[in-house]
Design an enzyme around this catalytic site. Sequence first.
Site, PDB file in Angstrom:
ATOM      1  N   ASP A   1       6.656  21.548 -26.847  1.00 10.25           N
ATOM      2  CA  ASP A   1       6.559  20.227 -26.244  1.00 10.25           C
ATOM      3  C   ASP A   1       7.590  20.165 -25.133  1.00 10.25           C
TER       4      ASP A   1
ATOM      5  N   TRP B   1       7.079   0.220   3.869  1.00 11.64           N
ATOM      6  CA  TRP B   1       7.575   0.965   2.701  1.00 11.64           C
ATOM      7  C   TRP B   1       8.910   1.618   3.023  1.00 11.64           C
TER       8      TRP B   1
ATOM      9  N   ARG C   1       1.526   1.432  14.885  1.00  7.06           N
ATOM     10  CA  ARG C   1       1.190   1.215  13.478  1.00  7.06           C
ATOM     11  C   ARG C   1       1.741  -0.133  13.042  1.00  7.06           C
TER      12      ARG C   1
ATOM     13  N   GLU D   1      11.521  13.277  -0.217  1.00  9.72           N
ATOM     14  CA  GLU D   1      10.456  12.589  -0.954  1.00  9.72           C
ATOM     15  C   GLU D   1       9.079  13.095  -0.532  1.00  9.72           C
TER      16      GLU D   1
ATOM     17  N   SER E   1      -2.004  27.003  -5.711  1.00 15.79           N
ATOM     18  CA  SER E   1      -1.699  28.404  -5.984  1.00 15.79           C
ATOM     19  C   SER E   1      -2.219  28.842  -7.350  1.00 15.79           C
TER      20      SER E   1
ATOM     21  N   LYS F   1       3.181  30.130   3.058  1.00 17.48           N
ATOM     22  CA  LYS F   1       2.312  29.711   1.952  1.00 17.48           C
ATOM     23  C   LYS F   1       0.847  29.747   2.391  1.00 17.48           C
TER      24      LYS F   1
ATOM     25  N   HIS G   1       0.844  -1.197   0.000  1.00 14.48           N
ATOM     26  CA  HIS G   1       0.000   0.000   0.000  1.00 14.48           C
ATOM     27  C   HIS G   1       0.877   1.243   0.000  1.00 14.48           C
TER      28      HIS G   1
ATOM     29  N   SER H   1      13.168   6.207 -13.782  1.00 13.11           N
ATOM     30  CA  SER H   1      12.045   6.924 -14.403  1.00 13.11           C
ATOM     31  C   SER H   1      11.920   8.337 -13.834  1.00 13.11           C
ATOM     32  N   SER H   2      11.948   8.448 -12.507  1.00 13.01           N
ATOM     33  CA  SER H   2      11.799   9.775 -11.898  1.00 13.01           C
ATOM     34  C   SER H   2      12.922  10.698 -12.329  1.00 13.01           C
TER      35      SER H   2
ATOM     36  N   TYR I   1       8.237  15.941   0.509  1.00 19.55           N
ATOM     37  CA  TYR I   1       7.976  17.273  -0.061  1.00 19.55           C
ATOM     38  C   TYR I   1       7.833  17.185  -1.560  1.00 19.55           C
TER      39      TYR I   1
ATOM     40  N   HIS J   1      12.787  12.032   3.439  1.00 17.49           N
ATOM     41  CA  HIS J   1      12.140  13.278   3.803  1.00 17.49           C
ATOM     42  C   HIS J   1      11.945  14.188   2.609  1.00 17.49           C
TER      43      HIS J   1
ATOM     44  N   HIS K   1      14.470  13.318  11.845  1.00 15.26           N
ATOM     45  CA  HIS K   1      13.291  13.442  12.718  1.00 15.26           C
ATOM     46  C   HIS K   1      12.413  12.192  12.602  1.00 15.26           C
ATOM     47  N   HIS K   2      12.746  11.302  11.680  1.00  8.60           N
ATOM     48  CA  HIS K   2      12.046  10.020  11.618  1.00  8.60           C
ATOM     49  C   HIS K   2      12.712   8.987  12.526  1.00  8.60           C
TER      50      HIS K   2
ATOM     51  N   THR L   1       6.326  27.111   5.298  1.00  6.63           N
ATOM     52  CA  THR L   1       5.020  26.527   4.982  1.00  6.63           C
ATOM     53  C   THR L   1       3.916  27.442   5.452  1.00  6.63           C
TER      54      THR L   1
HETATM   55  C1  HEA Z   1      -0.013   9.318  -0.676  1.00  2.00           C
HETATM   56  C2  HEA Z   1      -0.036   8.099  -0.335  1.00  2.00           C
HETATM   57  C3  HEA Z   1      -1.170   7.394   0.369  1.00  2.00           C
HETATM   58  C4  HEA Z   1      -2.514   7.391   0.120  1.00  2.00           C
HETATM   59  C5  HEA Z   1      -3.252   8.123  -0.974  1.00  2.00           C
HETATM   60  C6  HEA Z   1      -3.100   6.540   1.121  1.00  2.00           C
HETATM   61  C7  HEA Z   1      -4.468   6.260   1.178  1.00  2.00           C
HETATM   62  C8  HEA Z   1      -5.032   5.500   2.189  1.00  2.00           C
HETATM   63  N1  HEA Z   1      -4.387   4.880   3.236  1.00  2.00           N
HETATM   64 FE1  HEA Z   1      -2.415   4.851   3.536  1.00  2.00          FE
HETATM   65  N2  HEA Z   1      -0.431   4.785   3.806  1.00  2.00           N
HETATM   66  C9  HEA Z   1       0.534   5.432   3.073  1.00  2.00           C
HETATM   67  C10 HEA Z   1       0.309   6.297   2.027  1.00  2.00           C
HETATM   68  C11 HEA Z   1      -0.943   6.543   1.514  1.00  2.00           C
HETATM   69  N3  HEA Z   1      -2.134   6.033   1.957  1.00  2.00           N
HETATM   70  C12 HEA Z   1       1.856   5.102   3.530  1.00  2.00           C
HETATM   71  C13 HEA Z   1       3.188   5.622   2.983  1.00  2.00           C
HETATM   72  C14 HEA Z   1       1.675   4.238   4.610  1.00  2.00           C
HETATM   73  C15 HEA Z   1       2.743   3.596   5.468  1.00  2.00           C
HETATM   74  C16 HEA Z   1       3.005   2.196   4.999  1.00  2.00           C
HETATM   75  C17 HEA Z   1       3.933   1.519   5.955  1.00  2.00           C
HETATM   76  O1  HEA Z   1       3.661   1.553   7.178  1.00  2.00           O
HETATM   77  O2  HEA Z   1       4.954   0.990   5.486  1.00  2.00           O
HETATM   78  C18 HEA Z   1       0.237   4.048   4.751  1.00  2.00           C
HETATM   79  C19 HEA Z   1      -0.334   3.256   5.731  1.00  2.00           C
HETATM   80  C20 HEA Z   1      -1.698   3.171   5.934  1.00  2.00           C
HETATM   81  C21 HEA Z   1      -2.279   2.545   7.073  1.00  2.00           C
HETATM   82  C22 HEA Z   1      -1.534   1.933   8.248  1.00  2.00           C
HETATM   83  C23 HEA Z   1      -1.240   0.504   7.955  1.00  2.00           C
HETATM   84  C24 HEA Z   1      -0.435  -0.081   9.082  1.00  2.00           C
HETATM   85  O3  HEA Z   1       0.247   0.672   9.792  1.00  2.00           O
HETATM   86  O4  HEA Z   1      -0.506  -1.312   9.234  1.00  2.00           O
HETATM   87  C25 HEA Z   1      -3.638   2.615   6.908  1.00  2.00           C
HETATM   88  C26 HEA Z   1      -4.626   2.075   7.856  1.00  2.00           C
HETATM   89  O5  HEA Z   1      -5.710   2.525   7.933  1.00  2.00           O
HETATM   90  C27 HEA Z   1      -3.879   3.306   5.661  1.00  2.00           C
HETATM   91  C28 HEA Z   1      -5.131   3.576   5.143  1.00  2.00           C
HETATM   92  C29 HEA Z   1      -5.330   4.287   3.979  1.00  2.00           C
HETATM   93  C30 HEA Z   1      -6.654   4.485   3.407  1.00  2.00           C
HETATM   94  C31 HEA Z   1      -7.956   3.961   3.952  1.00  2.00           C
HETATM   95  C32 HEA Z   1      -6.444   5.240   2.281  1.00  2.00           C
HETATM   96  C33 HEA Z   1      -7.532   5.708   1.338  1.00  2.00           C
HETATM   97  O6  HEA Z   1      -7.365   7.101   1.075  1.00  2.00           O
HETATM   98  C34 HEA Z   1      -7.515   4.927   0.037  1.00  2.00           C
HETATM   99  C35 HEA Z   1      -8.758   5.280  -0.768  1.00  2.00           C
HETATM  100  C36 HEA Z   1      -8.667   4.762  -2.176  1.00  2.00           C
HETATM  101  C37 HEA Z   1      -9.316   3.654  -2.610  1.00  2.00           C
HETATM  102  C38 HEA Z   1     -10.159   2.842  -1.695  1.00  2.00           C
HETATM  103  C39 HEA Z   1      -9.133   3.183  -4.013  1.00  2.00           C
HETATM  104  C40 HEA Z   1     -10.221   3.631  -4.939  1.00  2.00           C
HETATM  105  C41 HEA Z   1     -11.474   2.813  -4.883  1.00  2.00           C
HETATM  106  C42 HEA Z   1     -11.541   1.479  -5.097  1.00  2.00           C
HETATM  107  C43 HEA Z   1     -10.352   0.592  -5.148  1.00  2.00           C
HETATM  108  C44 HEA Z   1     -12.836   0.803  -5.265  1.00  2.00           C
HETATM  109  C45 HEA Z   1     -13.036  -0.195  -4.155  1.00  2.00           C
HETATM  110  C46 HEA Z   1     -13.427   0.547  -2.916  1.00  2.00           C
HETATM  111  C47 HEA Z   1     -14.145  -0.039  -1.919  1.00  2.00           C
HETATM  112  C48 HEA Z   1     -14.318  -1.521  -1.875  1.00  2.00           C
HETATM  113  C49 HEA Z   1     -14.735   0.805  -0.798  1.00  2.00           C
HETATM  114  N4  HEA Z   1      -2.683   3.635   5.095  1.00  2.00           N
HETATM  115  C1  HEA Z   2       3.175  15.181   1.845  1.00  2.73           C
HETATM  116  C2  HEA Z   2       3.915  14.641   2.755  1.00  2.73           C
HETATM  117  C3  HEA Z   2       4.314  15.249   4.067  1.00  2.73           C
HETATM  118  C4  HEA Z   2       4.394  16.548   4.484  1.00  2.73           C
HETATM  119  C5  HEA Z   2       4.106  17.807   3.698  1.00  2.73           C
HETATM  120  C6  HEA Z   2       4.845  16.515   5.850  1.00  2.73           C
HETATM  121  C7  HEA Z   2       5.067  17.659   6.615  1.00  2.73           C
HETATM  122  C8  HEA Z   2       5.689  17.628   7.844  1.00  2.73           C
HETATM  123  N1  HEA Z   2       6.025  16.507   8.572  1.00  2.73           N
HETATM  124 FE1  HEA Z   2       5.636  14.623   8.067  1.00  2.73          FE
HETATM  125  N2  HEA Z   2       5.572  12.707   7.415  1.00  2.73           N
HETATM  126  C9  HEA Z   2       5.152  12.259   6.189  1.00  2.73           C
HETATM  127  C10 HEA Z   2       4.729  13.044   5.143  1.00  2.73           C
HETATM  128  C11 HEA Z   2       4.697  14.432   5.194  1.00  2.73           C
HETATM  129  N3  HEA Z   2       5.021  15.218   6.261  1.00  2.73           N
HETATM  130  C12 HEA Z   2       5.188  10.822   6.104  1.00  2.73           C
HETATM  131  C13 HEA Z   2       4.813   9.962   4.907  1.00  2.73           C
HETATM  132  C14 HEA Z   2       5.636  10.383   7.347  1.00  2.73           C
HETATM  133  C15 HEA Z   2       5.782   8.945   7.835  1.00  2.73           C
HETATM  134  C16 HEA Z   2       6.866   8.178   7.182  1.00  2.73           C
HETATM  135  C17 HEA Z   2       6.842   6.784   7.755  1.00  2.73           C
HETATM  136  O1  HEA Z   2       7.383   6.595   8.866  1.00  2.73           O
HETATM  137  O2  HEA Z   2       6.198   5.901   7.130  1.00  2.73           O
HETATM  138  C18 HEA Z   2       5.899  11.588   8.130  1.00  2.73           C
HETATM  139  C19 HEA Z   2       6.401  11.561   9.404  1.00  2.73           C
HETATM  140  C20 HEA Z   2       6.841  12.683  10.066  1.00  2.73           C
HETATM  141  C21 HEA Z   2       7.657  12.639  11.240  1.00  2.73           C
HETATM  142  C22 HEA Z   2       8.194  11.374  11.933  1.00  2.73           C
HETATM  143  C23 HEA Z   2       7.184  10.869  12.901  1.00  2.73           C
HETATM  144  C24 HEA Z   2       7.630   9.584  13.509  1.00  2.73           C
HETATM  145  O3  HEA Z   2       7.731   8.585  12.758  1.00  2.73           O
HETATM  146  O4  HEA Z   2       7.905   9.560  14.712  1.00  2.73           O
HETATM  147  C25 HEA Z   2       7.871  13.938  11.614  1.00  2.73           C
HETATM  148  C26 HEA Z   2       8.664  14.351  12.794  1.00  2.73           C
HETATM  149  O5  HEA Z   2       9.160  15.430  12.892  1.00  2.73           O
HETATM  150  C27 HEA Z   2       7.204  14.779  10.636  1.00  2.73           C
HETATM  151  C28 HEA Z   2       7.203  16.168  10.665  1.00  2.73           C
HETATM  152  C29 HEA Z   2       6.654  16.945   9.674  1.00  2.73           C
HETATM  153  C30 HEA Z   2       6.698  18.404   9.710  1.00  2.73           C
HETATM  154  C31 HEA Z   2       7.282  19.286  10.789  1.00  2.73           C
HETATM  155  C32 HEA Z   2       6.101  18.820   8.550  1.00  2.73           C
HETATM  156  C33 HEA Z   2       5.971  20.261   8.110  1.00  2.73           C
HETATM  157  O6  HEA Z   2       6.304  20.413   6.748  1.00  2.73           O
HETATM  158  C34 HEA Z   2       4.567  20.794   8.346  1.00  2.73           C
HETATM  159  C35 HEA Z   2       4.562  22.305   8.197  1.00  2.73           C
HETATM  160  C36 HEA Z   2       3.170  22.872   8.153  1.00  2.73           C
HETATM  161  C37 HEA Z   2       2.550  23.505   9.189  1.00  2.73           C
HETATM  162  C38 HEA Z   2       3.218  23.670  10.516  1.00  2.73           C
HETATM  163  C39 HEA Z   2       1.140  24.030   9.068  1.00  2.73           C
HETATM  164  C40 HEA Z   2       1.029  25.385   8.419  1.00  2.73           C
HETATM  165  C41 HEA Z   2       1.817  26.412   9.127  1.00  2.73           C
HETATM  166  C42 HEA Z   2       1.260  27.496   9.750  1.00  2.73           C
HETATM  167  C43 HEA Z   2      -0.219  27.702   9.792  1.00  2.73           C
HETATM  168  C44 HEA Z   2       2.181  28.520  10.338  1.00  2.73           C
HETATM  169  C45 HEA Z   2       2.080  28.657  11.827  1.00  2.73           C
HETATM  170  C46 HEA Z   2       2.313  27.362  12.538  1.00  2.73           C
HETATM  171  C47 HEA Z   2       3.157  27.202  13.589  1.00  2.73           C
HETATM  172  C48 HEA Z   2       4.140  28.233  13.999  1.00  2.73           C
HETATM  173  C49 HEA Z   2       3.090  25.938  14.426  1.00  2.73           C
HETATM  174  N4  HEA Z   2       6.578  13.983   9.718  1.00  2.73           N
HETATM  175 CU   LIG Z   3      10.087  13.779   7.357  1.00  5.35          CU
END
Ligand code: HEA
Ligand code: HEA
Ligand SMILES: [Cu+2]
Lengths: 381, 517, 302
Positions: free
Chosen positions: B96, B132, B441, B246, B259, B322, B67, B160-161, B248, B244, B293-294, B319
């Site tokens: 293009d 993942w 989790r 990634e 925007s 923005k 997933h 690819s990327s 962003y 990380h 921070h992870h 952020t």
């Molecule tokens: C951007 C990326 C992304 C997106 C879009 C989503 C979308 C969703 N994710 Fe997430 N998720 C991750 C990125 C993302 N996830 C990542 C990185 C992890 C961590 C993995 C790890 O721990 O290694 C994670 C882990 C994660 C967990 C934790 C699993 C665990 O820790 O064991 C869960 C549990 O609820 C979850 C739920 C969902 C759900 C319900 C959606 C929903 O938004 C999905 C909705 C979309 C569909 C459902 C598909 C479209 C419709 C159909 C297919 C038709 C059929 C539908 C029905 C039968 C109702 N995700």
């Molecule tokens: C689109 C992807 C995305 C984005 C944008 C962010 C944004 C941020 N993330 Fe997140 N993060 C993930 C995707 C993302 N993260 C994923 C996938 C994981 C889990 C990976 C894994 O373990 O599987 C993760 C996990 C993760 C962790 C690790 C948690 C843990 O495993 O223990 C942390 C810890 O610092 C963190 C921090 C942040 C912070 C500080 C931001 C900041 O960029 C947020 C900044 C934004 C705001 C703060 C709000 C707007 C700001 C204001 C309104 C201004 C005023 C606010 C203040 C002064 C407070 N993220």
């Molecule tokens: Cu991070």
Amino acid sequence: MLRKAQQLFGLALATFAPVLVAQESASEGSQQVLNMPVGVTTVANQVYDLHMLIFWICVIIGVIVFGAMFWAMYFHRKSVGHQAEHWHESLKAEITWTVIPFVILIGMAIPSTTTLKELYDTSEADLDVRVTGYQWRWQYAYPETGVTFLSELVTSQDQIYNLDEKGQFYLQEVNNPLVVPVDQKVRLLITAQDVIHSWWVPDFSVKKDAIPGYITETWFQVDEPGIYRGSCTELCGQGHAFMPIVVHAVEQEEFDSWMADKQAEAEALAALTSQTFTLDDLMARGAEVYARTCAACHQAGGQGIPPAFPALNGSSVVLGPVDGQLDVLINGVSGTAMQAFGALLNEVDLAAVITYTRNAWTNNTGDVVQPIDVFNYAQGQ
Amino acid sequence: MAHGPAKGISRWLFTTNHKDIGTLYLWFSFAMFILGGFFAMVIRAELFEPGMQLVRPEFFNQMTTMHGLVMVFGAIMPAFVGLANWLIPMMIGAPDMALPRMNNLSFWILPPAFLMLAATLFTDAGGPNFGWTFYAPLSTTYAPDTVNYFIFAIHIMGASSIMGSINIVATVLNMRAPGMTLMKMPLFVWTWLITAFLLIAVMPVLAGAVTMMLMDINFGTAFFDAAGGGDPVLFQHIFWFFGHPEVYIMILPAFGVISEIIPTFSRKPLFGYSSMVYATASIAFLSFIVWAHHMFTVGMPVGGELYFMYATMLIAVPTGVKVFNWISTMFKGAISYETPMLFAIAFVILFTLGGFTGLMLSIAPSDIQYHDTYFVVAHFHYVMVAGAVFSMSAAVYYWLPKWTGRMYSEAMGKLHFWVSFIGFNITFFPQHFLGLAGMPRRYADYALQFADWNMVSSIGAFIYGASQLLFLYNVIATIRSGKRVSEPKVWEGANGLEWTLPSPPPYHTFSTPPEVK
Amino acid sequence: MSSEHSSYYVPEQSRLPILMAASLGMFAFGAGHWVRVGMPAFFLLGIVGIIATMFLWFNTVIRENMQGLPSAQLKRSYVWGMSWFIFSEVMFFACFFGALFYIRNLAVPWLGGEGHAATTEEFLWPGFEATWPLLHTPDQAVNGEAAQFLGAHESMSFPGWSNLLHWLPLWNTVILLSSSVTVHFAHHALKHGERAKFNFFLAVTVALGATFMGLQVLEYYEAYTHMGLTLKSGVYGTTFFMLTGFHGAHVTMGTIFLLIQLVRSFKGHFTNDDHFGFEAASWYWHFVDVVWVMLFFFVYIL
Ligand code: HEA
Ligand code: HEA
Ligand SMILES: [Cu+2]
Ligand code: CUA
């Protein structure tokens, strides 16, 4: 603090009232499942307060930010005939909302720093405990007294696979909890044998990864006697959800007597090793050990989950020469989940479980393996 | 044939046209979204109540892993590359993409890679089961031997990327119409330029990480094995140095989309264009120096812990800029609420919520409690689903009329929005509670006190999932029978070169570059 | 021509990318299959496909170039493309250098009980000494000869002034640095239309590249046969072979890349002001060269 927090979360919940109605009736346990536990150590309390502090700051910022947004969304709609203005620059504004958040962040950083230093100060501990993670069980050792034991899940496979009523502490109960004295600074020396695990007890605000080949240190000091439960929080394979942590914090004298018992037990075991048992005794004891230590992978029926977890029922190793099976159990199979149980189980349990596997299911070899055989084999290596 | 698309399948296999390739990317990413979502549905169904009902823990881990992988590498990233392909040439007045043949290549190596990755699920050793983030040694010494396919699949996705990004950078830096200075570019182009830079910088690092795994698994090296002098934690440092940035990479293009949309429907120019550009750049810069921070619980020296905490907190500042600028753009505008705007507004709100939880996570001492619980899961779904995915829905509704020359049904669009919005929050808001209350989790099964919220979350997930079917329906209905739009400028408030082109635009855009004043 | 009235050459449909994609897919699957079940057939098939397609692809590009289709602007796209590709290569090596620094300066000392890790050494690796180059692994410290990771009995590091001249890396450095100079001369010559001179210096560069590879192979042979230094001998062997190995692979590619340019030059390609193929190759070569200098310092000397 906690009460306030819950009210606010309550508000947030109102957003999906319909679902709530359904689930409130489901059980009353639900109210507690909202926020971080306040904790039973001073550090844990600090962490909790920090958590709430940051939380409230975010709430306030959120109210302001979204307030402004909703204002615009309501009053500056086209549908109410609002005319768009055309300004789109203001250095003053940009600077303000760069500086203010920055200041807020500094405000957050200060308490965080002090608390973090607290968490990391493992100096002058009163008691050391070595914690070792295995797939999928914990081992605790007290270097001072040499007492060592395994702590394993006791929830039955039947409960897990819904063949049996789930108990109150489903997945949170173990055979031998970690026992520590209250009011003493306990230092944990954490490591792992196979993959990375992580030792977490929320009430202590202690979470440290157990990294194979390295020792990570952490500490806690409990004020209240009690039973505290935690879990493994680093994905470590299929048993990840099934290696809970239970800690008994007891008064010093209770701890001492417990420690004495444990030492006595160890001696008793040593004595048992030289004893010979009947097939039935071994089968009985073996069944327990098997259910606790082996069934998760090799399954209660011994059919395993091939290819990762071979079947034991009819297995050539189990039906083959005893030494072969002893070797697998005592030395493990490297690179697989099959540990070197020589280090984990005592001779009696090993003998019992080997005898069990050789006679359970359709394996009716009639072989009886005595603790002394295990002992000799281990010596022989 | 020179002036129109070729007929039949060959059009798609051999194409060098940015629009065709954009279309391919978009459909591929939606297919992957369905697949990844399907895995998510399995996860949610298993977690519907305590005990193991549908799958075995081993398979549950494979679902979680696939997933995450499919959503991140298959759904979100290709979706934004698809947008970039369609829009960047039209937005900067280019005929293009800069390197059209490589453009085709960078798309067509994706399907084989994902095919290979998904196929491992059907081998008897099973697919990747190590999350993942595939931490060693669970992903090396203790991994199923199919991990080797996983490794090379990742290599291909990386390639690819990188090719896609090189193409975008070359296009933006070299193909702008006369007068289209950098500071006149639409913000979407800016965010993609910076994203592409991030990709080129970190994808090779990911390649390095999986290469090290490959060596440790098959050739006896000791990168991640203490016995030989290595360190499992080294893997985490390398992974997160990629990981990380990634995250962003998955949000910056979304910022770009938002925007574009907010000014259009506020009928007011974007507030603080240049500070938006600088903010994006500083977010990108910061993303390189915050990775650990992870890893707040791996036992880093306290100094490192503090540094990564401070650096991470800083990201809130750009952020924030923005977010504030978006709101100022709406302020005193003349706002109307078509579907794209609804998604954009939901984005701002929910992303900010996710940002707040991110900020809470960045506080090292309290992250000790949050780490690897559902609080983190809630955090990143708020930023990635309500962030990346909502912005994609917004983008599709916004540009679909331009792409197809047909208008979607506003009513159906709104329906899709409200069902997703409600479904999403029912799914992921309760996960904050679960995490704080101590549910880790990647758990196939959980203690009884977590039962209620998990059930709520699962119900929400099915609602949200079903709403995606609505999305699929809307898009197809629009393409096949949407009401035709004649005028180039579909939205009265819109501006930008793409809106000067007829809808749908000719197969070859701007074969003679426009003048930009 | 899709672009008579276009300033920018947008190629017609092309079969090349899909061929390449198929080959790459086959290559990846084959590679996985090879390491998993030890069957290289698919892998080789993929390689063949890739090489064949590359050949066709370069031919096409060169032909188009000869026809003068590409505008100056398209050529600039190539320049950007190549530069950013090299940047991605830089990051790839950065990853491995980063690993080297982490292992040398953090991991190994910690295993030896330094800093906050005293208990690690005390309980897990008693008697392990943190040294670099790491010749005695923690594994050996605990399990002696039974260890899985047996360190080398000799390292590649600076052997002292006395036997400086028997030290291969030094010669390799000399060779590669001078090759960078010759390729520069070649470029200079080409710009001034001195074709013979160009061919000569280019040939010399290619020769130097080949020699370097020869010596590298010799060094590996030494390592395996006389020093007990292998991929399996703990992190020192790991980092040594992975860094020098990937560099070696890049040198090989660079040499082939330059060789192709030489062949083209004999075919009469290139003009004084239009010879991007060669320029790209030479940039790549300089990059490989810089990487070696880093290697020389961090892997061999320090
Ligand atoms: C951007 C990326 C992304 C997106 C879009 C989503 C979308 C969703 N994710 Fe997430 N998720 C991750 C990125 C993302 N996830 C990542 C990185 C992890 C961590 C993995 C790890 O721990 O290694 C994670 C882990 C994660 C967990 C934790 C699993 C665990 O820790 O064991 C869960 C549990 O609820 C979850 C739920 C969902 C759900 C319900 C959606 C929903 O938004 C999905 C909705 C979309 C569909 C459902 C598909 C479209 C419709 C159909 C297919 C038709 C059929 C539908 C029905 C039968 C109702 N995700
Ligand atoms: C689109 C992807 C995305 C984005 C944008 C962010 C944004 C941020 N993330 Fe997140 N993060 C993930 C995707 C993302 N993260 C994923 C996938 C994981 C889990 C990976 C894994 O373990 O599987 C993760 C996990 C993760 C962790 C690790 C948690 C843990 O495993 O223990 C942390 C810890 O610092 C963190 C921090 C942040 C912070 C500080 C931001 C900041 O960029 C947020 C900044 C934004 C705001 C703060 C709000 C707007 C700001 C204001 C309104 C201004 C005023 C606010 C203040 C002064 C407070 N993220
Ligand atoms: Cu991070
Ligand atoms: Cu042990 Cu998770």
